[in-house]
Design an enzyme around this catalytic site. Structure first.
Site, short mmCIF file in Angstrom:
data_model
loop_
_atom_site.label_atom_id
_atom_site.label_comp_id
_atom_site.label_asym_id
_atom_site.label_seq_id
_atom_site.Cartn_x
_atom_site.Cartn_y
_atom_site.Cartn_z
N ASN A 19 17.20 14.32 54.93
CA ASN A 19 16.27 15.39 55.34
C ASN A 19 16.82 16.79 55.11
OD1 ASN A 19 14.10 16.65 57.27
ND2 ASN A 19 16.08 17.24 58.14
N SER A 47 9.02 17.48 48.87
CA SER A 47 7.98 18.48 49.10
C SER A 47 6.97 18.41 47.96
CB SER A 47 8.62 19.86 49.13
OG SER A 47 7.62 20.86 49.06
N TYR A 107 14.45 25.58 44.85
CA TYR A 107 13.91 24.60 45.80
C TYR A 107 13.00 23.60 45.09
CZ TYR A 107 11.44 22.77 49.91
OH TYR A 107 10.89 21.94 50.86
N LYS A 141 13.71 19.51 44.39
CA LYS A 141 12.86 18.45 44.96
C LYS A 141 12.28 17.57 43.84
CE LYS A 141 13.20 19.49 49.40
NZ LYS A 141 13.93 18.63 50.35
N VAL A 160 4.79 22.61 57.49
CA VAL A 160 5.11 22.34 58.90
C VAL A 160 5.74 23.56 59.59
CG1 VAL A 160 6.44 20.82 60.43
CG2 VAL A 160 5.46 19.90 58.31
N ARG A 161 5.37 23.77 60.83
CA ARG A 161 5.92 24.89 61.62
C ARG A 161 7.38 24.63 62.02
NH1 ARG A 161 0.88 24.36 63.62
NH2 ARG A 161 1.51 23.15 65.44
N THR A 162 8.30 25.08 61.16
CA THR A 162 9.74 25.00 61.44
C THR A 162 10.34 26.33 60.98
OG1 THR A 162 10.21 24.19 59.22
CG2 THR A 162 9.81 22.51 60.90
P1 NAP Z 1 14.66 23.66 58.61
O1 NAP Z 1 14.01 23.90 59.91
O2 NAP Z 1 15.11 24.83 57.79
O3 NAP Z 1 15.88 22.67 58.83
C1 NAP Z 1 16.73 22.36 57.77
C2 NAP Z 1 17.86 21.51 58.29
O4 NAP Z 1 18.74 21.24 57.20
C3 NAP Z 1 18.69 22.22 59.37
O5 NAP Z 1 19.09 21.28 60.34
C4 NAP Z 1 19.90 22.71 58.59
O6 NAP Z 1 21.07 22.87 59.36
C5 NAP Z 1 20.06 21.53 57.64
N1 NAP Z 1 20.97 21.81 56.54
C6 NAP Z 1 20.87 22.75 55.57
N2 NAP Z 1 21.95 22.68 54.77
C7 NAP Z 1 22.74 21.68 55.23
C8 NAP Z 1 23.98 21.12 54.84
N3 NAP Z 1 24.66 21.59 53.81
N4 NAP Z 1 24.48 20.08 55.55
C9 NAP Z 1 23.81 19.59 56.61
N5 NAP Z 1 22.65 20.09 57.06
C10 NAP Z 1 22.12 21.12 56.37
O7 NAP Z 1 13.72 22.83 57.64
P2 NAP Z 1 12.53 21.78 57.94
O8 NAP Z 1 11.26 22.50 57.76
O9 NAP Z 1 12.81 21.00 59.17
O10 NAP Z 1 12.69 20.84 56.64
C11 NAP Z 1 13.17 19.51 56.70
C12 NAP Z 1 12.86 18.85 55.38
O11 NAP Z 1 11.45 18.90 55.12
C13 NAP Z 1 13.54 19.54 54.18
O12 NAP Z 1 13.97 18.56 53.26
C14 NAP Z 1 12.41 20.37 53.59
O13 NAP Z 1 12.61 20.63 52.22
C15 NAP Z 1 11.21 19.46 53.83
N6 NAP Z 1 9.92 20.16 53.83
C16 NAP Z 1 9.61 21.05 54.80
C17 NAP Z 1 8.36 21.68 54.77
C18 NAP Z 1 7.92 22.64 55.83
O14 NAP Z 1 6.80 23.17 55.72
N7 NAP Z 1 8.71 22.89 56.86
C19 NAP Z 1 7.47 21.40 53.72
C20 NAP Z 1 7.83 20.49 52.73
C21 NAP Z 1 9.07 19.87 52.81
P3 NAP Z 1 21.52 24.31 60.00
O15 NAP Z 1 20.77 24.45 61.30
O16 NAP Z 1 22.98 24.17 60.17
O17 NAP Z 1 21.13 25.36 59.00
#
Ligand code: NAP
Length: 231
Positions: free
Chosen positions: A88, A140, A155, A159, A188-190
């Protein structure tokens, strides 16, 4: 030694990763919640444990092979098997393809592509000991070639590469019980998705959890909302 299914979730201290960990644990899976920052990771584990969930924290930096080897050794020594790997953790962004600095491109690929590849290589021997091993790569729609747009180049392309890896690894593991799939959680709201995204983390995590636990699913496919989508 737990009799439950065991899952490793990367980047699980916040966002979709943390929610996948929570939903897996709610479904009777023992979750090894990993994060690169031990304080943030332990904080998330404490929160989930206080809700009665069966989780533990292990440190894992997806940019460090040494850290991945340490995690694989730990799972081998402690449990001797693994059932579910959720790749993830990811970095967003990456700018315009003509201007993004090579350093940023390489850093994004390190976390979003080489990390999941190396971690899968290290954990497949443990997944082979499971009756129904699963690798789920969180991708994604921004990496889908059929609807590729500009911007966020590092990005997007990382992907696309992760999707390709999913199909290749699934083929390389055909004839074993291990299934490898990739999924788009939607917008997603993150921290990554921002506050105006329409989806909750609960909805964003749902398909990954389904792919981890559902008995009859294919391998080597790209999913959103529990349906196969185009690459
Ligand atoms: P997020 O809130 O930015 O969280 C990303 C996570 O990845 C955090 O826990 C971060 O840790 C961790 N991370 C980044 N670099 C890392 C590393 N080198 N080693 C270990 N952990 C690391 O993102 P999210 O929205 O939850 O996204 C989760 C997944 O969903 C990702 O693969 C993203 O591409 C995918 N996605 C998200 C969306 C969206 O709308 N949110 C849409 C499509 C796909 P830290 O807290 O230490 O930075």
């Amino acid at each position: 030694m737990t009799k439950k299914k065991i899952a490793v979730v990367t980047g699980a201290n916040r966002g979709i990763g943390k929610e996948i960990a929570r939903q897996l644990a709610l479904n009777n899976v023992f979750v090894i919640l990993t994060a690169r920052d031990p304080v943030k990771g332990q904080h998330s584990v404490d929160e989930l444990k206080s809700a009665g969930l069966d989780v533990e924290f292990q440190s894992l930096d997806m940019d460090s092979e040494e850290s991945m080897i340490r995690l694989a050794d730990y799972v081998q020594n402690q449990y001797g098997r693994l059932d579910i790997l959720i790749n993830n953790a990811a970095l967003g962004g990456g700018g315009d393809s003509l201007r993004v600095p090579m350093k940023e491109f390489r850093r994004t690929f390190e976390t979003n592509f080489f990390g999941p590849l190396r971690l899968s290589q290290l954990l497949v021997p443990l997944l082979r000991k499971s009756e129904s091993g699963r690798i789920i790569n969180i991708s994604s729609g921004m990496g889908a070639l059929n609807r590729m747009g500009g911007g966020d180049a590092a990005y997007r392309i990382s992907k696309t590469a992760l999707n390709s890896l999913t199909a290749v690894m699934a083929a390389d593991l055909s004839g074993t019980p291990i299934k490898v799939n990739t999924m788009c959680p939607g917008w997603v709201r993150t921290d990554m998705g921002g506050s105006s995204a329409p989806r909750s983390v609960e909805k964003g995590a749902e398909t990954a959890v389904w792919l981890a636990l559902e008995k009859n699913i294919p391998s080597g496919k790209f999913f959103r909302d529990k349906k196969i989508i185009d690459w």
